[in-house]
Design a protein around this motif. Structure first.
Motif, PDB file in Angstrom:
ATOM      1  N   GLU A  84       0.827  -1.208   0.000  1.00 38.86           N
ATOM      2  CA  GLU A  84       0.000   0.000   0.000  1.00 38.86           C
ATOM      3  C   GLU A  84       0.862   1.259   0.000  1.00 38.86           C
ATOM      4  O   GLU A  84       0.519   2.262  -0.650  1.00 38.86           O
ATOM      5  N   LEU A  85       1.972   1.218   0.707  1.00 35.98           N
ATOM      6  CA  LEU A  85       2.849   2.397   0.733  1.00 35.98           C
ATOM      7  C   LEU A  85       3.541   2.595  -0.617  1.00 35.98           C
ATOM      8  O   LEU A  85       3.730   3.738  -1.048  1.00 35.98           O
ATOM      9  N   ARG A  86       3.922   1.524  -1.279  1.00 33.66           N
ATOM     10  CA  ARG A  86       4.487   1.653  -2.630  1.00 33.66           C
ATOM     11  C   ARG A  86       3.476   2.303  -3.561  1.00 33.66           C
ATOM     12  O   ARG A  86       3.824   3.165  -4.379  1.00 33.66           O
ATOM     13  N   ARG A  87       2.223   1.872  -3.425  1.00 32.04           N
ATOM     14  CA  ARG A  87       1.178   2.420  -4.289  1.00 32.04           C
ATOM     15  C   ARG A  87       0.961   3.905  -3.968  1.00 32.04           C
ATOM     16  O   ARG A  87       0.750   4.716  -4.868  1.00 32.04           O
ATOM     17  N   LEU A  88       1.047   4.264  -2.700  1.00 34.04           N
ATOM     18  CA  LEU A  88       0.852   5.660  -2.309  1.00 34.04           C
ATOM     19  C   LEU A  88       1.974   6.552  -2.822  1.00 34.04           C
ATOM     20  O   LEU A  88       1.729   7.668  -3.287  1.00 34.04           O
ATOM     21  N   LEU A  89       3.193   6.060  -2.755  1.00 32.00           N
ATOM     22  CA  LEU A  89       4.349   6.889  -3.122  1.00 32.00           C
ATOM     23  C   LEU A  89       4.686   6.851  -4.601  1.00 32.00           C
ATOM     24  O   LEU A  89       5.311   7.775  -5.116  1.00 32.00           O
ATOM     25  N   GLY A  90       4.303   5.771  -5.269  1.00 31.95           N
ATOM     26  CA  GLY A  90       4.581   5.686  -6.703  1.00 31.95           C
ATOM     27  C   GLY A  90       6.076   5.733  -6.991  1.00 31.95           C
ATOM     28  O   GLY A  90       6.874   4.993  -6.417  1.00 31.95           O
ATOM     29  N   LYS A  91       6.480   6.671  -7.862  1.00 31.51           N
ATOM     30  CA  LYS A  91       7.880   6.758  -8.283  1.00 31.51           C
ATOM     31  C   LYS A  91       8.802   7.246  -7.166  1.00 31.51           C
ATOM     32  O   LYS A  91      10.027   7.154  -7.286  1.00 31.51           O
ATOM     33  N   SER A  92       8.235   7.770  -6.089  1.00 35.27           N
ATOM     34  CA  SER A  92       9.062   8.266  -4.983  1.00 35.27           C
ATOM     35  C   SER A  92       9.541   7.152  -4.070  1.00 35.27           C
ATOM     36  O   SER A  92      10.341   7.389  -3.163  1.00 35.27           O
ATOM     37  N   TRP A  93       9.053   5.931  -4.287  1.00 41.95           N
ATOM     38  CA  TRP A  93       9.453   4.816  -3.440  1.00 41.95           C
ATOM     39  C   TRP A  93      10.940   4.533  -3.584  1.00 41.95           C
ATOM     40  O   TRP A  93      11.480   4.612  -4.680  1.00 41.95           O
ATOM     41  N   SER A  94      11.612   4.222  -2.469  1.00 45.42           N
ATOM     42  CA  SER A  94      13.054   3.971  -2.510  1.00 45.42           C
ATOM     43  C   SER A  94      13.416   2.928  -1.462  1.00 45.42           C
ATOM     44  O   SER A  94      12.630   2.612  -0.563  1.00 45.42           O
ATOM     45  N   GLU A  95      14.628   2.392  -1.567  1.00 43.36           N
ATOM     46  CA  GLU A  95      15.106   1.417  -0.581  1.00 43.36           C
ATOM     47  C   GLU A  95      15.203   2.049   0.809  1.00 43.36           C
ATOM     48  O   GLU A  95      14.957   1.397   1.819  1.00 43.36           O
ATOM     49  N   GLU A  96      15.577   3.326   0.863  1.00 44.16           N
ATOM     50  CA  GLU A  96      15.676   4.017   2.143  1.00 44.16           C
ATOM     51  C   GLU A  96      14.320   4.045   2.843  1.00 44.16           C
ATOM     52  O   GLU A  96      14.214   3.785   4.049  1.00 44.16           O
ATOM     53  N   LEU A  97      13.256   4.340   2.086  1.00 44.32           N
ATOM     54  CA  LEU A  97      11.920   4.371   2.679  1.00 44.32           C
ATOM     55  C   LEU A  97      11.463   2.981   3.088  1.00 44.32           C
ATOM     56  O   LEU A  97      10.812   2.813   4.121  1.00 44.32           O
ATOM     57  N   GLU A  98      11.814   1.980   2.288  1.00 46.26           N
ATOM     58  CA  GLU A  98      11.401   0.614   2.631  1.00 46.26           C
ATOM     59  C   GLU A  98      12.032   0.171   3.953  1.00 46.26           C
ATOM     60  O   GLU A  98      11.392  -0.519   4.747  1.00 46.26           O
ATOM     61  N   ARG A  99      13.269   0.573   4.210  1.00 51.89           N
ATOM     62  CA  ARG A  99      13.918   0.226   5.475  1.00 51.89           C
ATOM     63  C   ARG A  99      13.226   0.896   6.659  1.00 51.89           C
ATOM     64  O   ARG A  99      13.331   0.439   7.789  1.00 51.89           O
ATOM     65  N   ASP A 100      12.516   1.981   6.395  1.00 52.33           N
ATOM     66  CA  ASP A 100      11.856   2.747   7.455  1.00 52.33           C
ATOM     67  C   ASP A 100      10.457   2.212   7.779  1.00 52.33           C
ATOM     68  O   ASP A 100       9.823   2.667   8.725  1.00 52.33           O
ATOM     69  N   VAL A 101       9.981   1.260   6.984  1.00 49.98           N
ATOM     70  CA  VAL A 101       8.645   0.695   7.200  1.00 49.98           C
ATOM     71  C   VAL A 101       8.730  -0.377   8.293  1.00 49.98           C
ATOM     72  O   VAL A 101       9.572  -1.269   8.226  1.00 49.98           O
ATOM     73  N   PRO A 102       7.887  -0.322   9.312  1.00 47.50           N
ATOM     74  CA  PRO A 102       7.979  -1.298  10.411  1.00 47.50           C
ATOM     75  C   PRO A 102       7.603  -2.701   9.957  1.00 47.50           C
ATOM     76  O   PRO A 102       6.758  -2.881   9.081  1.00 47.50           O
ATOM     77  N   ARG A 103       8.254  -3.686  10.558  1.00 44.12           N
ATOM     78  CA  ARG A 103       7.915  -5.083  10.326  1.00 44.12           C
ATOM     79  C   ARG A 103       7.134  -5.666  11.490  1.00 44.12           C
ATOM     80  O   ARG A 103       6.539  -6.729  11.373  1.00 44.12           O
ATOM     81  N   THR A 104       7.186  -5.017  12.630  1.00 44.17           N
ATOM     82  CA  THR A 104       6.448  -5.486  13.795  1.00 44.17           C
ATOM     83  C   THR A 104       5.777  -4.307  14.476  1.00 44.17           C
ATOM     84  O   THR A 104       6.204  -3.156  14.311  1.00 44.17           O
ATOM     85  N   TRP A 105       4.740  -4.592  15.237  1.00 38.00           N
ATOM     86  CA  TRP A 105       3.984  -3.572  15.955  1.00 38.00           C
ATOM     87  C   TRP A 105       3.160  -4.270  17.018  1.00 38.00           C
ATOM     88  O   TRP A 105       3.083  -5.502  17.064  1.00 38.00           O
ATOM     89  N   GLN A 106       2.563  -3.496  17.889  1.00 39.63           N
ATOM     90  CA  GLN A 106       1.633  -4.042  18.866  1.00 39.63           C
ATOM     91  C   GLN A 106       0.208  -3.662  18.472  1.00 39.63           C
ATOM     92  O   GLN A 106      -0.025  -2.572  17.955  1.00 39.63           O
ATOM     93  N   ARG A 107      -0.706  -4.570  18.742  1.00 43.73           N
ATOM     94  CA  ARG A 107      -2.117  -4.308  18.461  1.00 43.73           C
ATOM     95  C   ARG A 107      -2.902  -4.379  19.764  1.00 43.73           C
ATOM     96  O   ARG A 107      -2.788  -5.341  20.523  1.00 43.73           O
ATOM     97  N   HIS A 108      -3.674  -3.354  20.021  1.00 39.30           N
ATOM     98  CA  HIS A 108      -4.554  -3.311  21.182  1.00 39.30           C
ATOM     99  C   HIS A 108      -5.955  -2.981  20.681  1.00 39.30           C
ATOM    100  O   HIS A 108      -6.276  -1.823  20.437  1.00 39.30           O
TER     101      HIS A 108
END
Length: 414
Positions: A84-108
């Motif tokens: 979804e973030l790739r789709r939102l950013l389109g051509k602005s997507w980069s490896e730097e941004l992908e590293r900034d995307v969380p892989r884990t989180w907490q759900r409450h």
């Protein structure tokens, strides 16, 4: 969702053209629409790029309830988020941004709590509210928050920013116990679940518990709800945690069996009341030891559950282990790629094993001796202290382990 509707006999040819032009929205499957036609979902942001041959009759329709494709159903939440973030950013997507995307989180409940290092790169800020709406939707939530560093105020107050939503109150269920709290005001540690389960299994029927660091009821509630303690004295000095504790006692129907002492537990005026004392404070509960000794029943004594962080010297790894670790890659590469119950802390039993390490035993013996001395000084007669159990709750890098010592304390008969 926008889609191109055509007669069934043209559907396969239309799909091939859309895939070739990278216009097909792979999140959803082909589905029937009124008029005997079938519709193929397309990417809304690429509608202007549609160039289809005239021999394929089709028209643009909007599908209100699109059916997820099999591939979409197989994707993990973390994969859906990145897509979804790739789709939102389109051509602005980069490896730097992908590293900034969380892989884990907490759900409450309907709120997702991100780690503090999520979405910190400058380009994310330019997206504004659209970023948080996309993240929340992709993770199937309604509200979104991000953790900061724990504030050094003596109360372990969280620094949490609510990114989407108006209210930070959430509900979390552990082992059939309902906890409600405000994520922007109170800490919640899912990594302590093994200790909460153990506490719930203790034989406490008819006993009086004193919980010197009750928080929102992490351990007070398992003692009352599952371990059948007769009554609890819950001590807490954080007003936000006290408010959550009051709600949690009522939520679980045990408010009549607990008295909350709002204030510094070191100033607690109770004495000679407890069969069991919980000292659930890390890195050390040592300041509470004199109070714990004072509240124990002077004629019969009881059990102290003493939490502490103990440092363990690392054992040299066998050569084969080192080779295997190098072949498998870094821990970051082996992430769970999805929702985590405790993304920062390791489960004690999985990470530490059942073996009691020498450093743990030495700490337990020194603690038993110290408590025995405090009790003898308080009552003017010898007390016997015995180690019942040492529990490894979780580990912190490097080589620091959260332990709980179950210490039986009894007055020595004359």
């Amino acid at each position: 969702v926008p889609a191109l509707a055509t007669e069934p006999r043209f559907a396969q040819r239309l799909r091939e053209l859309l895939e070739e032009e990278q216009l097909l929205d792979g999140r959803y499957r082909l589905q029937e629409v009124p008029g005997g036609r079938v519709a193929l979902p397309v990417l809304e942001e690429k509608l202007s790029q549609l160039r289809l041959p005239p021999e394929i009759p089709c028209g643009l329709v909007w599908i209100q309830d699109p059916i997820p494709s099999r591939a979409a159903r197989r994707r993990t939440p973390a994969q859906r988020l990145r897509d979804e973030l790739r789709r939102l950013l389109g051509k602005s997507w980069s490896e730097e941004l992908e590293r900034d995307v969380p892989r884990t989180w907490q759900r409450h409940g309907d709120l997702v709590l991100l780690s503090e290092d999520s979405f910190r790169a400058a380009p994310w800020e330019r997206l504004g509210p659209a970023l948080w709406e996309t993240v929340t939707s992709a993770l199937g939530a309604q509200r979104l928050a991000r953790r900061g560093r724990v504030l050094p105020d003596g109360m372990r107050s969280p620094s949490v920013t609510l990114l989407l939503g108006q209210d930070g109150w959430v509900e979390h269920v552990d082992n059939g116990i309902r906890y409600t709290f405000d994520v922007t005001k109170c800490m919640f540690s899912p990594g302590n679940i093994t200790e909460k389960l153990r506490v719930a299994s203790l034989p406490c029927s008819g006993e009086v518990l004193v919980d010197l660091y009750a928080g929102i009821g992490y351990f007070t509630l398992p003692y009352l709800v599952h371990a059948a303690a007769a009554f609890a004295h819950a001590c807490e000095w954080n007003g936000h945690a006290v408010e959550a504790l009051r709600r949690n006692l009522a939520l679980n129907g045990v408010q009549d069996r607990c008295h909350i002492h709002h204030g510094d537990s070191r100033q607690l005026e109770l004495q000679d009341v407890a069969d069991r004392v919980n000292l659930g404070l890390i890195p050390s509960s040592e300041e509470g030891w004199p109070v714990a000794c004072r509240v124990l029943k002077k004629d019969t004594g009881g059990v102290l559950h003493i939490h502490h962080n103990v440092e363990t010297r690392p054992a040299p790894a066998p050569l084969q282990t080192l080779v295997l670790r190098a072949e498998r890659g870094s821990p970051e590469g082996d992430g769970s790629d999805g929702e985590a119950q405790h993304p920062v802390e390791d489960s004690g039993k999985e990470a530490l094993g059942a073996r009691v390490r020498p450093e743990w035993q030495r700490w337990a013996e020194a603690t038993a001796a110290r408590i025995g001395g405090l009790l003898a000084e308080l009552h003017g007669q010898p007390w016997h202290t015995s180690i019942l159990h040492i529990e490894a709750v979780k580990s912190y890098a490097p080589h620091v382990h959260h332990l709980v010592l179950d210490l039986e304390c009894r007055p020595t008969l004359p």
